[in-house]
Design an enzyme around this catalytic site. Structure first.
Site, short mmCIF file in Angstrom:
data_model
loop_
_atom_site.label_atom_id
_atom_site.label_comp_id
_atom_site.label_asym_id
_atom_site.label_seq_id
_atom_site.Cartn_x
_atom_site.Cartn_y
_atom_site.Cartn_z
N GLU A 222 1.84 -4.89 -1.47
CA GLU A 222 2.54 -4.24 -2.58
C GLU A 222 2.91 -2.84 -2.09
O GLU A 222 2.10 -1.93 -2.15
CB GLU A 222 1.64 -4.18 -3.82
N CYS A 256 5.22 3.80 -7.96
CA CYS A 256 5.89 3.00 -6.93
C CYS A 256 7.24 2.48 -7.40
O CYS A 256 8.14 2.32 -6.60
CB CYS A 256 4.99 1.85 -6.49
#
Ligand code: NAD
Length: 477
Positions: A222, A256
């Site tokens: 991720e 993110c």
């Protein structure tokens, strides 16, 4: 990334011992049923609820300023709704998924049997230290695994509370927490897990994958990247600006999936800039002293962001404060939000992931060019499109790659528990959240069950005329 100092051998041995203990416990109970898994999720949920005030206080301490409200809505709440979602749907997820056997196999039955993988490693970053620990943990527990969690060295206060949460809910054979700096992280990534999920930067993700390759440990990465927000001609500028400013300034841009930069046409640029400034001022008036506005995690992180601004200015970009008349105040942990206009392509703000309250606005001639701009760069984790024409929305979906898309909003897709979450290309690989998380942490075992009578004998030797008839029929089916 700091200098790599090798880890003392006794620490490495300690990690291996933790893993071995979990592996033995798993071997003793390799197929936990629905009730056991739901019980684990329930214990986790209760322990988080018991510690919720301590968690938000610890997050405030680690960031040097992060509001209870923000930590609750973006760190604790999505973690808790993810656990609830798994509890509600687990019975269905665990059901064997039937497949239709080929006629040659008949009589038979076929299905996919999801089986826990064993011991899963999860590496957690500092920006959402609760959610990004508990969300993958939820998927791994739902799938029946044991878990080692490596927490970030930048969030010691939160780690201490998370440690209590985990110890309240689990034995060390079920879930255990590991802390430490880069050398511990490296040793952790090198453990022979049955699956490893890493959340962090693309650069470190590459090294984690290399370490995992030694054991052929499957990885879910991720990672980060530059997520664009495209504002098309029919988008209402105030609405788009409000939603972009919210997604960008949440956690002071240390997200993110924050919109990293904005693409719009030259004729709308100035109006969009004004709308963004209004939106930011409405959300966070007086950002340097506003308790709703998160601080940047460390002085080094702030210095990196300031260096990005300096570099952009030196390369001829115009910096426009998104707040009313504030300068950077190095003594404060908070950093005022900035827009960057007319930056050249070589500016660092247009090359590196920003990960802070700095938002470049880039002009492009039309949607076609916006998509070409996105395609010419590494594939982002998220893409935001503002516009209401369905054909143009479809064009965006078909002509660009990104891990996820949110149309007419930003960041919210991450909290939709029944959508998968993950990156593509440089923004990562593999999926989790909801059912996809359950699958990621399961061995999706193919099972074919035959009975006493075997139709496949028709194609076994000794071959006669009959086999030709059979094969001909099967081939033209
Ligand atoms: P980072 O990659 O800089 O650091 C993560 C961790 O990696 C640290 O704890 C460090 O100890 C460890 N590490 C360093 N070198 C290592 C090595 N060789 N092997 C193993 N571990 C090593 O990331 P960060 O600063 O914690 O987080 C910011 C990044 O994370 C951003 O790029 C952001 O986009 C990304 N991110 C992605 C997601 C997502 O869900 N995709 C979520 C949050 C953050």
């Amino acid at each position: 990334m700091g200098e790599h100092t090798p880890m003392p051998e006794d620490q490495a041995a300690e990690l291996q011992t933790l893993l071995d203990r979990q592996r033995q416990a798993f071997a003793a109970d390799p197929a936990p049923g629905l009730a056991v898994r739901r019980g684990r999720l329930d214990r986790l949920r209760r322990a988080v609820l018991d510690h919720r005030e301590a968690l938000t206080a610890a997050l405030d301490e680690d960031f040097g300023g992060r509001s209870v409200e923000e930590s609750t809505t973006v760190d604790l709440l999505p973690a808790l709704t993810g656990i609830r979602h798994a509890q509600r749907h687990l019975r269905r997820w665990m059901r064997p998924r039937r497949r239709w056997p080929h006629p040659l196999m008949q009589p038979a039955s076929a299905w996919v049997h999801d089986q826990p993988l064993g011991v899963v490693g999860i590496m957690v970053p500092w920006n959402y230290p609760v959610y990004l620990a508990l969300s993958p943990l939820t998927g791994a527990l739902a799938a029946g695994n044991r878990v080692l969690l490596k927490l970030s060295e930048l969030t010691p206060a939160t780690n201490a509370v998370l440690g209590s949460v985990i110890r309240q809910a689990f034995s060390a054979e079920e879930v255990a927490v590991v802390e430490g700096g880069e050398s511990v992280s490296r040793a952790f990534a090198a453990l022979p897990f049955d699956h490893l999920l890493f959340t962090g930067s693309t650069a470190v993700g590459r090294q984690v994958m290399a370490a995992a390759a030694a054991h052929l440990t499957p990885v879910t990465l991720e990672l980060g990247g530059k997520s664009p927000a495209v504002v098309d001609g029919d988008a209402d500028l105030d609405t788009a600006a409000g939603r972009i400013a919210y997604g960008k300034l949440l956690n002071a841009g240390q997200t993110c999936i924050a919109p990293d930069y904005v693409l719009c046409t030259p004729d709308r640029r100035d109006a969009l800039v004004d709308a963004l400034r209004r939106a930011a001022t409405r959300l966070y008036p007086d950002p340097l002293h506003n308790p709703d506005y998160a601080a940047v995690i460390t002085r080094q992180h702030r210095e990196r962001l300031e260096a990005l601004l300096t570099d952009a200015r030196e390369q001829g970009a115009e910096l426009v404060s998104m707040a009313e008349a504030v300068e950077n105040a190095p003594e404060s942990g908070r950093m005022p939000p900035w827009l960057v206009l007319d930056a050249p392509a070589s500016a660092r703000v247009l090359e590196e992931e920003i990960f802070g309250p700095v938002l470049p606005v880039v002009t492009v001639a039309d949607l076609e060019q916006a998509l070409a701009y996105i395609r010419a760069r590494p594939r982002p984790l998220a893409l935001y499109y503002f516009g209401h024409d369905r054909r143009r929305q479809q064009q965006v979906l078909d002509r660009s790659h990104s891990g996820g898309v949110c149309i007419n909003d930003t960041v919210l897709h991450v909290a939709q528990d029944n959508l998968p979450f993950g990156g593509v290309g440089a923004s990562g690989m593999g999926l989790y959240h909801g059912f996809e998380g359950f699958r990621t942490f399961s061995n999706e075992k193919a099972v074919l069950r035959k009975g006493r009578w075997n139709s496949a004998r028709l194609v076994e030797p000794p071959y006669g005329r009959r086999i030709h008839r059979w094969v001909r029929r099967l081939m033209v089916r």
